[in-house]
Design a protein around this motif. Structure first.
Motif, PDB file in Angstrom:
ATOM      1  N   GLY A 212      -5.118   2.902   0.361  1.00 21.77           N
ATOM      2  CA  GLY A 212      -6.310   3.377  -0.307  1.00 21.77           C
ATOM      3  C   GLY A 212      -6.525   4.784  -0.150  1.00 21.77           C
TER       4      GLY A 212
ATOM      5  N   ILE B 294      -5.389  -1.911   1.488  1.00 22.61           N
ATOM      6  CA  ILE B 294      -6.287  -0.704   1.330  1.00 22.61           C
ATOM      7  C   ILE B 294      -6.340   0.325   2.150  1.00 22.61           C
ATOM      8  CG2 ILE B 294      -8.604  -0.236   0.632  1.00 22.61           C
ATOM      9  CD1 ILE B 294      -8.798  -2.485  -1.066  1.00 22.61           C
TER      10      ILE B 294
ATOM     11  N   GLY C 187      -3.201   1.380  -3.053  1.00 17.19           N
ATOM     12  CA  GLY C 187      -3.988   0.453  -2.308  1.00 17.19           C
ATOM     13  C   GLY C 187      -4.552  -0.642  -2.978  1.00 17.19           C
TER      14      GLY C 187
ATOM     15  N   GLY D  67       0.944  -1.356  -0.078  1.00 14.52           N
ATOM     16  CA  GLY D  67       0.099  -0.116  -0.157  1.00 14.52           C
ATOM     17  C   GLY D  67       0.901   1.443  -0.090  1.00 14.52           C
TER      18      GLY D  67
END
Length: 467
Positions: free
Chosen positions: A422, A418, A384, A379
Motif C-alpha cells: 500500500g 497493505i 496493496g 503486496g
C-alpha cells in the motif's frame, strides 16, 4: 466428510498458485485471472459460448460487488481536489505547524495527522496536503525530509489504510472474499492494526533518532528540499477570502465528526457507514463549489466528480479481473455459472479447505504465518489492494481447515498486503510521499523495511494467540 475434489477444484488451486507466482515475479496478473475464469467456466459448462460469456459476467459480478468501494474513493478524491485547490486543506492543518517545536514532535504530529486525515480522505490527498504545509516546518526544527516521508508512509499508507475503519474500502474487499461480514473483520482487525502500528512507528522512530545522533542521517539545507508543491491552487486560492477558508476548515472536519458520532449511535457499519461518508463528501463538494465557482457550479461539480472517478477506476481497473476470479471460489460461482458444482459442495474454497484439513494437520500458528506471508507476497505488485481477494480466499480456506479464526486470519492477510504494497515497502508505491519530500524512493523503502518487518513478525505472533 468433504466433497470429492474434481477438475474445477484443482484448476482453481493451480491458478491461485499461478497468480501468487506472478505477483512474486512482479508481473501483472489480469491475463492469468481471465484465462483462469475461462477455463473454470469451460470445464464447468462444456460450452465455448457460455465460458466466453462467463468472463464478461464475472467482471460484472465483481464490479457490482466493488462498486460501492470504487464510488466512495472516487467521491472522496473529487472532494479533496477542490479543498486542495481552494487552499481550504492548507488552512485545516496550518494550526498544527505551531505545535511542531522539535524533531520528535514533528515525527509524531505529522504521523498522527496523516493517520487521521487518511481515515477520512485516504493517504494520497493527505500526502500532498501535509507535505506542502508541514514539511518545511519539520525540517526547520531538525527532522530530515526522509523522516517526514517515513512518518507519512507508516501512519497513512500503513496504519490508516490497513485498517480503513471509516471509508471501509479494504475491509469490504477482503471480507467479501472470505465470506464474512465487514463488521466482524473490522472488530478482529482493530487490535492487530494498532499493534502493528505501534510496533512499526516506535521502531522507526528509534532507528531514526539513533541515526540522527550518529550523524548517519542529516537535515538537508532548505535549497535541497524542493518541496514538490504543485501550485494548482494559485488560481482559486485568491478567490476565497481568508474568513471563508477558515470557516470551511472548521466546517469540513466538524461534518465528518458528526458522521462518526452518528455511526456510533446508530451502529452503522459497512455499506451504511460508507454511504453516510460519501453523501457528506458530495454535499461538501457542492457547497465549496457553489462558493468558489458561483455561476459555473454546474460544470465544476461534474468536473471534480469526473476527476475522482478517473482516479477510482484507475486504481481498481487491475483489481476487477483478480476479484472476478476469486469470487468464483465462493458465492460468485453460482451467481455467474449456476449450480454446477458437485452435490453437497460448499463452494470451491470451502471444499479445498475441508480436503486440506483431512490430510494436513493445520494449526493456528501455521495459518497465521501463512496468511501474513501470502498477504505480503500479494503486496509486491505495489497496489496493496489487488491481493485482498486472494488473502480473503486463502483465509477462508485455512479457517475451514482449522475450524476457527477466519476473522483474525483475514485481518492478518489484509494488514500484511497493505503494509507491504500500500505504500511502505515497494519503491513505486512510495513515490507520492518520496516525491513530495524530494527523497529517493529506494532509500525510503530501505528505511521502512526493518520497522515494518519487526511489526509484521510481532503482529503475526499476536495473531496466533487470537485465532
Amino acid at each position: 466428510m468433504f466433497v470429492q475434489l474434481n477438475l474445477l477444484h484443482w484448476l482453481y488451486l493451480v491458478f491461485t498458485f499461478l497468480i501468487l507466482g506472478f505477483m512474486v515475479a512482479k508481473r501483472d496478473t489480469s491475463l492469468i485471472c481471465i484465462i483462469g475464469i475461462f477455463l473454470l467456466s469451460f470445464f464447468a459448462t462444456n460450452s465455448l459460448s457460455q465460458s466466453t460469456m462467463a468472463i464478461f459476467n464475472s467482471f460484472i459480478y465483481a464490479i457490482v460487488e466493488l462498486l460501492g468501494t470504487i464510488l466512495i474513493i472516487s467521491i472522496i478524491v473529487g472532494m479533496s481536489s477542490i479543498l486542495t485547490k481552494t487552499g481550504i486543506s492548507q488552512v485545516m492543518v496550518s494550526p498544527f505547524s505551531k505545535l511542531i517545536k522539535t524533531p520528535t514532535l514533528a515525527y509524531w504530529i505529522i504521523g498522527l495527522l496523516m493517520m487521521v486525515i487518511s481515515w477520512f480522505f485516504w493517504p494520497s490527498p493527505a500526502v500532498a496536503l501535509l507535505g506542502a504545509v508541514l514539511l518545511p516546518v519539520a525540517v526547520e526544527v531538525g527532522l530530515p525530509a526522509l523522516g517526514v516521508a517515513m512518518a507519512m508512509n507508516l501512519f497513512g499508507h500503513g496504519i490508516a489504510l490497513s485498517g480503513d475503519f471509516i471509508i471501509q474500502g479494504a475491509p469490504k474487499l477482503t471480507a467479501d472474499a472470505a465470506g464474512i461480514p465487514v463488521g466482524e473483520l473490522m472488530s478482529a482487525s482493530i487490535p492487530l492494526v494498532f499493534i502493528m502500528g505501534l510496533v512499526t512507528t516506535i521502531s522507526a522512530y528509534i532507528f531514526l533518532r539513533r541515526d540522527l545522533k550518529k550523524g548517519i542521517l542529516k537535515v538537508e539545507g532548505k535549497e535541497k528540499l524542493g518541496v514538490n508543491r504543485e501550485n494548482n491552487n494559485e488560481e482559486l486560492d485568491s478567490i476565497l477570502p481568508s474568513k471563508i477558508k477558515s470557516f470551511f476548515s472548521i466546517l469540513v472536519p466538524f461534518l465528518f465528526f458528526i458522521d462518526v458520532v452518528i455511526m456510533l449511535i446508530m451502529k452503522l457499519q459497512g455499506g451504511d457507514a460508507t454511504a453516510l461518508i460519501g453523501g457528506t463528501a458530495v454535499f461538501i463538494l457542492i457547497i465549496v463549489s457553489a462558493v468558489t465557482y458561483k455561476a459555473n457550479i454546474l460544470e465544476q461539480v461534474t468536473a471534480h466528480l469526473v476527476e475522482g472517478l478517473k482516479f477510482g477506476f484507475q486504481i481498481f481497473g487491475p483489481i476487477i479481473p483478480i476479484a472476478a476470479f476469486f469470487y468464483l471460489g465462493g458465492e460468485g460461482f453460482s451467481a455467474v455459472l449456476g449450480d454446477l458444482l458437485p452435490e453437497g459442495s460448499r463452494g470451491i474454497v470451502n471444499d479445498l479447505g475441508l480436503a486440506l484439513a483431512s490430510v494436513v494437520p493445520l494449526n493456528a500458528g501455521v495459518g497465521a504465518v501463512t496468511l501474513t506471508s501470502v498477504g505480503a507476497i500479494t503486496g509486491l505488485d505495489g497496489s496493496g489492494f489487488s491481493g485482498l481477494a486472494l488473502t480473503g480466499s486463502v483465509a477462508k480456506l485455512f479457517a475451514v481447515a482449522i475450524g476457527r479464526g477466519i476473522e483474525t486470519l483475514t485481518a492478518l492477510g489484509q494488514i500484511a498486503a497493505i503494509w507491504v504494497g500500500g505504500g511502505t515497502l515497494i519503491p513505486w508505491a512510495v513515490i507520492p510521499a518520496a516525491a513530495i519530500c524530494n527523497v529517493d524512493p529506494f532509500e525510503l523503502t530501505r528505511r521502512n523495511f526493518k520497522p515494518v518487518m519487526i511489526g509484521l513478525i510481532i503482529t503475526t505472533i499476536v495473531g496466533i494467540f487470537l485465532v
